[in-house]
Scaffold this active site. Structure first.
Site, PDB file in Angstrom:
ATOM      1  N   HIS A   1       0.820  -1.220   0.000  1.00  0.00           N
ATOM      2  CA  HIS A   1       0.000   0.000   0.000  1.00  0.00           C
ATOM      3  C   HIS A   1       0.853   1.269   0.000  1.00  0.00           C
ATOM      4  CE1 HIS A   1      -3.602  -2.299   0.450  1.00  0.00           C
ATOM      5  NE2 HIS A   1      -3.306  -2.735   1.663  1.00  0.00           N
TER       6      HIS A   1
ATOM      7  N   ASP B   1      -2.285 -10.593  -2.043  1.00  0.00           N
ATOM      8  CA  ASP B   1      -2.824 -10.056  -0.793  1.00  0.00           C
ATOM      9  C   ASP B   1      -4.295  -9.729  -1.014  1.00  0.00           C
ATOM     10  OD1 ASP B   1      -1.692  -8.394   1.887  1.00  0.00           O
ATOM     11  OD2 ASP B   1      -3.500  -7.561   0.984  1.00  0.00           O
TER      12      ASP B   1
ATOM     13  N   HIS C   1      -6.044  -7.303  -0.269  1.00  0.00           N
ATOM     14  CA  HIS C   1      -6.328  -5.906  -0.585  1.00  0.00           C
ATOM     15  C   HIS C   1      -5.601  -5.484  -1.861  1.00  0.00           C
ATOM     16  CE1 HIS C   1      -6.651  -6.206   3.908  1.00  0.00           C
ATOM     17  NE2 HIS C   1      -7.843  -5.739   3.579  1.00  0.00           N
TER      18      HIS C   1
ATOM     19  N   ASP D   1      -3.763 -12.854   3.872  1.00  0.00           N
ATOM     20  CA  ASP D   1      -4.969 -12.308   4.475  1.00  0.00           C
ATOM     21  C   ASP D   1      -6.220 -12.549   3.647  1.00  0.00           C
ATOM     22  OD1 ASP D   1      -3.908 -10.596   2.599  1.00  0.00           O
ATOM     23  OD2 ASP D   1      -4.086  -8.786   3.802  1.00  0.00           O
TER      24      ASP D   1
END
Length: 374
Positions: free
Chosen positions: A144, A180, A182, A272
């Site tokens: 991110h 991931d 996200h 995740d």
């Protein structure tokens, strides 16, 4: 790569000193509670991952190797110099909350440099030929982290640094794969206008989440300028599980790799998306992560002489994420799969056929008018 060859597992214990403090899950403490739990992005998750690779069934195939501190001029290859200085200044002044979920500790600057440097050390191992594959077991995650914006626990982007290192070492085309749960918006931001690094992010369809994460992660974000067509998002319906992620590899990534012909593969490896993760909404289990690892291996054998660099991202359930990492490593190495010790939630398949058909049609039309740089 022969199954007997070890995987270089780069780890630097200094990453454990990044103190995210106590919280309500991932946000600041609330006076309504008399006690608080550790922030979700804490050291235990990485300690447990280290344990399972050191003591578990793949221990004989893992060769532990050191990390190092990244220098600021190395960080500046993918981050703005003013941003790097601001992160350092904020940590040295005592730290605090950078965004609503992202906390920087007073002593965190060197741990952040250790996380970035460990990703670079893994890249150097592969690029030097010391091992065909290397895994950087680091925290905090990095995908991110944009060129000049921290978010989602991330400050410096290890996968982007590894991809840039591969380019600097002479790889003409680099493929970045991010599973991931996200959207890898930071990596997207860093390479959005480049045609030498093609980024693919598979993630839950969460959209933008504010000023620190304005990217939507949707299909329309394909790159810009010279990089148009070199960013591929794969937003998946909430609850998508093993089937969705493996179809993404087979139906989206495999054709992209054939079109691109990458000379290096870099992976942002998060766990995740698991069924038990407090930050995930997907149902990927150990067999799914094993399939991801196996597919990375197959792509590497087909395009990059068996070489790949992997960097740890999310995975926040300290009981199950380590098992998911183990499954990823076993798939990557072509070893027998360890049985999943926990129950599994069935895949949610609604909307997958339509989503993959849309991606395939968009990519077919785009590939007719463009080609990767030779």
């Amino acid at each position: 790569m022969k199954t007997a060859e070890p995987l270089a597992l780069h780890f630097d214990a200094r990453v454990l000193d990044h103190d995210t403090g106590t919280a309500v899950h991932e946000t600041a403490e609330n006076p309504w509670f008399a006690a608080h739990e550790p922030h979700t992005e804490g050291r235990l998750r990485i300690e447990r991952m280290h344990d399972v690779l050191e003591r578990g069934p793949a221990a004989d195939a893992v060769r532990f190797a050191p990390g190092r501190l990244a220098e600021e001029d190395e960080l500046a290859r993918v981050h703005d110099a003013d941003y790097i200085r601001e992160v350092r200044r904020f940590a040295e002044s005592g730290g605090g909350w950078v965004t609503a979920t992202t906390r920087l500790g007073a002593g965190s600057y060197d741990p952040l440099r250790a996380a970035a440097g460990t990703a670079l050390a893994a890249a150097e191992t592969v690029l030097s030929g010391a091992a065909p594959m290397a895994y950087a077991l680091t925290r905090p995650p990095g995908h991110h982290a944009q060129r000049a914006q921290a978010d989602g626990y991330c400050f410096f982007n290890g996968a982007a640094l590894a991809a840039d290192a591969a380019r600097r070492a002479g790889a003409a085309r680099v493929l970045v794969l991010d599973w991931d749960v996200h959207h890898g918006n930071g990596t997207q931001d860093i390479f959005f206008e480049r045609d030498d690094v093609l980024t693919v992010s598979m993630h839950m369809d969460h959209g933008a989440w504010g000023a620190s994460h304005p990217q939507t992660g949707r299909l329309e974000e394909r790159g810009a300028g010279a990089g148009l067509g070199f960013n591929q998002n794969v937003p998946l319906p909430l609850g998508a599980g093993n089937t969705a992620y493996l179809r993404a590899f087979d139906e989206v990534i495999a054709p992209i790799a054939q079109w691109l012909g990458p000379e290096m593969i870099v992976c942002a490896s998060g766990q995740d998306a698991s069924a038990y993760d407090p930050n995930g909404r997907h149902n990927v289990s150990m067999p799914g992560f094993y399939g991801i690892g196996a597919r990375v291996r197959a792509l590497a054998e087909q395009y990059t002489d068996g070489r790949a660099i992997l960097v740890q991202e999310g995975g926040y359930n300290p009981s199950y994420a380590p098992y998911c990492l183990l499954a990823t490593i076993e798939g990557l190495l072509g070893r027998a799969a360890t049985a999943d010790p926990l129950a599994y939630v069935p895949d949610q398949l609604l909307g997958l056929d339509e989503r993959f058909a849309e991606i395939s049609e968009r990519n077919r039309a785009a590939r007719e008018v463009s080609a990767p740089r030779t």
